[in-house]
Design a protein around this motif. Structure first.
Motif, PDB file in Angstrom:
ATOM      1  N   CYS A  79       0.836  -1.205   0.000  1.00 52.54           N
ATOM      2  CA  CYS A  79       0.000   0.000   0.000  1.00 52.54           C
ATOM      3  C   CYS A  79       0.869   1.252   0.000  1.00 52.54           C
ATOM      4  O   CYS A  79       1.993   1.238   0.494  1.00 52.54           O
ATOM      5  CB  CYS A  79      -0.892   0.018   1.234  1.00 52.54           C
ATOM      6  N   ARG A  80       0.312   2.297  -0.550  1.00 50.20           N
ATOM      7  CA  ARG A  80       0.951   3.603  -0.545  1.00 50.20           C
ATOM      8  C   ARG A  80      -0.128   4.661  -0.328  1.00 50.20           C
ATOM      9  O   ARG A  80      -1.279   4.466  -0.701  1.00 50.20           O
ATOM     10  CB  ARG A  80       1.645   3.901  -1.885  1.00 50.20           C
ATOM     11  N   VAL A  81       0.274   5.777   0.241  1.00 48.13           N
ATOM     12  CA  VAL A  81      -0.575   6.956   0.292  1.00 48.13           C
ATOM     13  C   VAL A  81       0.057   7.957  -0.657  1.00 48.13           C
ATOM     14  O   VAL A  81       1.233   8.305  -0.508  1.00 48.13           O
ATOM     15  CB  VAL A  81      -0.676   7.528   1.722  1.00 48.13           C
ATOM     16  N   LEU A  82      -0.689   8.385  -1.662  1.00 44.94           N
ATOM     17  CA  LEU A  82      -0.130   9.281  -2.677  1.00 44.94           C
ATOM     18  C   LEU A  82       0.116  10.669  -2.096  1.00 44.94           C
ATOM     19  O   LEU A  82      -0.806  11.300  -1.583  1.00 44.94           O
ATOM     20  CB  LEU A  82      -1.071   9.386  -3.875  1.00 44.94           C
ATOM     21  N   PRO A  83       1.349  11.153  -2.181  1.00 51.76           N
ATOM     22  CA  PRO A  83       1.649  12.488  -1.672  1.00 51.76           C
ATOM     23  C   PRO A  83       0.807  13.539  -2.390  1.00 51.76           C
ATOM     24  O   PRO A  83       0.491  13.402  -3.572  1.00 51.76           O
ATOM     25  CB  PRO A  83       3.132  12.678  -2.014  1.00 51.76           C
ATOM     26  N   GLN A 115      -3.666   3.702  -1.919  1.00 50.60           N
ATOM     27  CA  GLN A 115      -3.465   2.888  -3.118  1.00 50.60           C
ATOM     28  C   GLN A 115      -3.016   1.485  -2.695  1.00 50.60           C
ATOM     29  O   GLN A 115      -2.047   1.339  -1.968  1.00 50.60           O
ATOM     30  CB  GLN A 115      -2.397   3.554  -3.976  1.00 50.60           C
ATOM     31  N   VAL A 116      -3.742   0.475  -3.177  1.00 56.47           N
ATOM     32  CA  VAL A 116      -3.392  -0.922  -2.924  1.00 56.47           C
ATOM     33  C   VAL A 116      -2.850  -1.490  -4.228  1.00 56.47           C
ATOM     34  O   VAL A 116      -3.557  -1.517  -5.244  1.00 56.47           O
ATOM     35  CB  VAL A 116      -4.619  -1.736  -2.450  1.00 56.47           C
ATOM     36  N   HIS A 125      -3.480  -1.392  -9.544  1.00 59.93           N
ATOM     37  CA  HIS A 125      -3.707  -0.832  -8.219  1.00 59.93           C
ATOM     38  C   HIS A 125      -5.130  -0.370  -8.115  1.00 59.93           C
ATOM     39  O   HIS A 125      -5.791  -0.056  -9.104  1.00 59.93           O
ATOM     40  CB  HIS A 125      -2.677   0.232  -7.825  1.00 59.93           C
ATOM     41  N   VAL A 126      -5.610  -0.406  -6.870  1.00 57.60           N
ATOM     42  CA  VAL A 126      -6.967  -0.002  -6.558  1.00 57.60           C
ATOM     43  C   VAL A 126      -6.851   1.200  -5.633  1.00 57.60           C
ATOM     44  O   VAL A 126      -6.185   1.137  -4.596  1.00 57.60           O
ATOM     45  CB  VAL A 126      -7.756  -1.152  -5.902  1.00 57.60           C
ATOM     46  N   ASP A 127      -7.490   2.295  -6.035  1.00 63.18           N
ATOM     47  CA  ASP A 127      -7.390   3.556  -5.302  1.00 63.18           C
ATOM     48  C   ASP A 127      -8.638   3.779  -4.455  1.00 63.18           C
ATOM     49  O   ASP A 127      -9.768   3.575  -4.932  1.00 63.18           O
ATOM     50  CB  ASP A 127      -7.236   4.722  -6.275  1.00 63.18           C
ATOM     51  N   PHE A 128      -8.407   4.225  -3.217  1.00 64.29           N
ATOM     52  CA  PHE A 128      -9.483   4.473  -2.266  1.00 64.29           C
ATOM     53  C   PHE A 128      -9.427   5.928  -1.808  1.00 64.29           C
ATOM     54  O   PHE A 128      -8.344   6.527  -1.744  1.00 64.29           O
ATOM     55  CB  PHE A 128      -9.334   3.534  -1.065  1.00 64.29           C
ATOM     56  N   PRO A 129     -10.566   6.489  -1.438  1.00 63.51           N
ATOM     57  CA  PRO A 129     -10.601   7.900  -1.030  1.00 63.51           C
ATOM     58  C   PRO A 129      -9.800   8.154   0.252  1.00 63.51           C
ATOM     59  O   PRO A 129      -9.593   7.242   1.059  1.00 63.51           O
ATOM     60  CB  PRO A 129     -12.093   8.175  -0.784  1.00 63.51           C
TER      61      PRO A 129
END
Length: 135
Positions: free
Chosen positions: A96-100, A106-107, A118-122
Motif C-alpha cells: 500500500c501507498r498513500v499518494l503524496p 493505493q493498494v 492498483h486499486v485507489d481508495f478515497p
C-alpha cells in the motif's frame, strides 16, 4: 470530443481460466457477455461496464521487458478495510501507498500473469496499510 474516462483494459493470457478466477474471486468482477469473436477470451464486468477484456494466447505472455510501456492499470473503489481483508483471505500479496499531495490510499497487487494493477481508495478511508506477502 474530449476523452472522459478509461473504458477497459485488454490483457493477453495463456491461463484464461486462472485469470477469470482471479478477477472474479479476488477483484469481485462478474463474467459477462462478449461478442462472438473467432478467438477465445472473456470479458469481466463491474456493474454494466466490461472493465477487463481477456484474450487467450497459445504461448505464455512475455515477462516484463525494459521496453514495456504499460506498467499498470488502476481501478477506483470504496471499502478499503474490507478489500484488504478480502485480499488476505485469498492470500494475495499487496503493498500500500498513500499518494503524496492527494492523500489517496493505493493498494498495489499483481494478477496471476504478473500484471500490475492498483486499486485507489478515497482519503477518508482508514485501514492498516501494512504490506502483505501473501502467506
Amino acid at each position: 470530443m474530449p476523452v472522459q474516462k478509461l473504458d477497459h483494459v485488454n490483457v493477453r493470457t495463456s491461463d484464461l481460466p486462472g485469470m477469470i478466477d482471479f478477477y472474479q474471486r479476488v477483484m469481485g468482477m462478474k463474467l459477462g457477455a462478449r461478442p462472438g469473436f473467432d478467438f477465445p477470451g472473456a470479458w469481466l464486468y463491474v456493474g454494466d461496464q466490461a472493465v477487463v477484456h481477456l484474450i487467450e494466447t497459445v504461448d505464455s505472455p512475455p515477462d516484463y521487458r525494459p521496453d514495456q510501456r504499460l506498467e499498470h492499470f488502476a481501478l477506483s473503489a470504496t471499502g478499503l478495510g474490507d478489500f484488504l481483508a478480502h485480499l488476505r483471505a485469498h492470500k494475495v500479496a499487496y503493498y500500500c501507498r498513500v499518494l503524496p499531495d492527494f492523500d489517496i490510499r493505493q493498494v498495489n497487487l499483481h494478477d496471476p500473469d504478473g500484471n500490475h494493477l492498483h486499486v485507489d481508495f478515497p482519503p477518508d478511508e482508514d485501514a492498516d496499510l501494512s504490506d502483505y506477502d501473501g502467506t
